[in-house]
Design a protein around this motif. Structure first.
Motif, mmCIF file in Angstrom:
data_model
loop_
_atom_site.group_PDB
_atom_site.id
_atom_site.type_symbol
_atom_site.label_atom_id
_atom_site.label_comp_id
_atom_site.label_asym_id
_atom_site.label_seq_id
_atom_site.Cartn_x
_atom_site.Cartn_y
_atom_site.Cartn_z
ATOM 1 N N VAL A 22 -46.209 15.833 2.930
ATOM 2 C CA VAL A 22 -44.744 15.740 2.882
ATOM 3 C C VAL A 22 -44.219 16.217 1.527
ATOM 4 N N LEU A 23 -44.890 15.794 0.451
ATOM 5 C CA LEU A 23 -44.469 16.175 -0.897
ATOM 6 C C LEU A 23 -44.598 17.678 -1.109
ATOM 7 N N ARG A 24 -45.693 18.266 -0.619
ATOM 8 C CA ARG A 24 -45.894 19.705 -0.803
ATOM 9 C C ARG A 24 -44.880 20.517 -0.008
ATOM 10 N N ILE A 25 -44.602 20.092 1.232
ATOM 11 C CA ILE A 25 -43.617 20.801 2.060
ATOM 12 C C ILE A 25 -42.239 20.707 1.421
ATOM 13 N N SER A 26 -41.897 19.508 0.937
ATOM 14 C CA SER A 26 -40.604 19.304 0.291
ATOM 15 C C SER A 26 -40.489 20.145 -0.976
ATOM 16 N N ASP A 27 -41.563 20.210 -1.754
ATOM 17 C CA ASP A 27 -41.552 20.981 -2.989
ATOM 18 C C ASP A 27 -41.376 22.476 -2.712
ATOM 19 N N THR A 28 -42.090 22.974 -1.707
ATOM 20 C CA THR A 28 -41.991 24.383 -1.354
ATOM 21 C C THR A 28 -40.598 24.716 -0.823
ATOM 22 N N ALA A 33 -42.397 29.314 -2.800
ATOM 23 C CA ALA A 33 -43.799 29.521 -3.151
ATOM 24 C C ALA A 33 -43.905 30.246 -4.495
ATOM 25 N N ILE A 34 -44.968 29.980 -5.223
ATOM 26 C CA ILE A 34 -45.202 30.629 -6.510
ATOM 27 C C ILE A 34 -45.971 31.921 -6.265
ATOM 28 N N GLU A 35 -45.379 33.045 -6.649
ATOM 29 C CA GLU A 35 -45.974 34.345 -6.354
ATOM 30 C C GLU A 35 -46.162 35.214 -7.585
ATOM 31 N N TYR A 51 -42.787 16.079 -8.902
ATOM 32 C CA TYR A 51 -43.935 16.834 -9.414
ATOM 33 C C TYR A 51 -45.046 15.873 -9.832
ATOM 34 N N LEU A 52 -44.668 14.850 -10.598
ATOM 35 C CA LEU A 52 -45.650 13.860 -11.050
ATOM 36 C C LEU A 52 -46.277 13.135 -9.864
ATOM 37 N N ALA A 53 -45.445 12.733 -8.896
ATOM 38 C CA ALA A 53 -45.946 11.994 -7.734
ATOM 39 C C ALA A 53 -46.925 12.833 -6.919
ATOM 40 N N THR A 54 -46.652 14.131 -6.796
ATOM 41 C CA THR A 54 -47.517 15.007 -6.008
ATOM 42 C C THR A 54 -48.934 15.024 -6.563
ATOM 43 N N TYR A 55 -49.063 15.195 -7.878
ATOM 44 C CA TYR A 55 -50.391 15.346 -8.457
ATOM 45 C C TYR A 55 -51.101 14.017 -8.699
ATOM 46 N N VAL A 56 -50.358 12.982 -9.003
ATOM 47 C CA VAL A 56 -50.984 11.666 -9.119
ATOM 48 C C VAL A 56 -51.507 11.226 -7.752
ATOM 49 N N VAL A 203 -58.449 26.997 3.488
ATOM 50 C CA VAL A 203 -58.369 25.753 2.711
ATOM 51 C C VAL A 203 -57.302 24.831 3.292
ATOM 52 N N MET A 204 -56.133 25.404 3.594
ATOM 53 C CA MET A 204 -55.059 24.611 4.192
ATOM 54 C C MET A 204 -55.430 24.152 5.602
#
Length: 229
Positions: A22-28, A33-35, A51-56, A203-204
């Protein structure tokens, strides 16, 4: 052996994985996307709570997955001690690589980007920072992250095959999905090496397969799933 604790670990891993998705979809959706290296640098300078919540959360998932595979080893070691031990051997390598890939995003990367923000920096310095951004699919951090999942693919396949031999159809199905996750992550790693975007999506795809595998695995073990017949 008692399996409810393993079921709880699996369920927690499932919930955290859904949260990560959910966090990754929301962030994107919010930032795209980073290109490019420039986009990666801007991403590195983010300090918001999402951002912090995603990686923690990703780091906690890594630790929970480690506990899950340790529990699966304990569950399967009487069934196949040799193969279960081989599978377990690769888990600590996955843990170390993935914790570095994720925790560096909230420690090393922000520190480096803050330094660049206050000091003149040449193109090579910017490139080095961009290479540390895990969300940029061509970065070194993303490669380490994919390598971690490819390494975990080995115990995923081993444990998945062993679980697929269970008399429980649900557990067997979870085993096949777990094994598929391992294969997909390895394919994704190959895709990153040969620069093939379609293969890199493995990977996904592996992450989705892992998520689906946790559903029957959690259900069976929480119900006190029995040993193999």
């Amino acid at each position: 052996m008692k399996t409810k604790l393993l079921g709880w670990v699996s369920l927690i891993c499932l919930i955290l994985t859904v949260l990560w998705l959910v966090l990754r979809i929301s962030d994107t959706a919010r930032f795209g996307a980073i290109e490019s290296p420039e986009q990666a640098i801007r991403h590195a300078r983010r300090t918001d709570s999402a951002y912090l919540a995603t990686y923690v959360n990703a780091a906690i998932i890594t630790l929970t997955a480690t506990a899950l595979f340790a529990g699966l080893y304990r569950f399967l070691q009487d069934r196949s001690p040799y193969w279960a031990a081989i599978g377990l051997t690769f888990v600590p390598v996955y843990t170390a690589f993935n914790l570095f890939a994720y925790l560096s995003q909230v420690s090393i990367v922000p520190a480096m980007s803050a330094f660049v923000g206050s000091e003149p920096a040449d193109a090579s310095t910017h490139w080095m920072i961009a290479m540390m951004v895990q969300a940029w699919q061509t970065s070194a951090a993303a490669f380490i992250n994919a390598l971690a999942y490819a390494i975990l693919g080995i115990p995923s396949i081993i444990f998945g095959v062993l679980l697929s031999r269970s008399s429980s159809k649900s557990l067997a199905g979870g085993g096949w999905l777990l094994g598929l996750n391992g294969v997909a992550c390895m394919v994704g790693m190959v895709g990153m090496i040969v620069r093939q975007p379609l293969l890199s999506m493995g990977v996904m795809a592996g992450g989705v397969s892992f998520l689906l595998a946790l559903i029957p695995i959690s259900t069976v073990f929480l119900k006190g799933g029995s040993e193999f017949d």
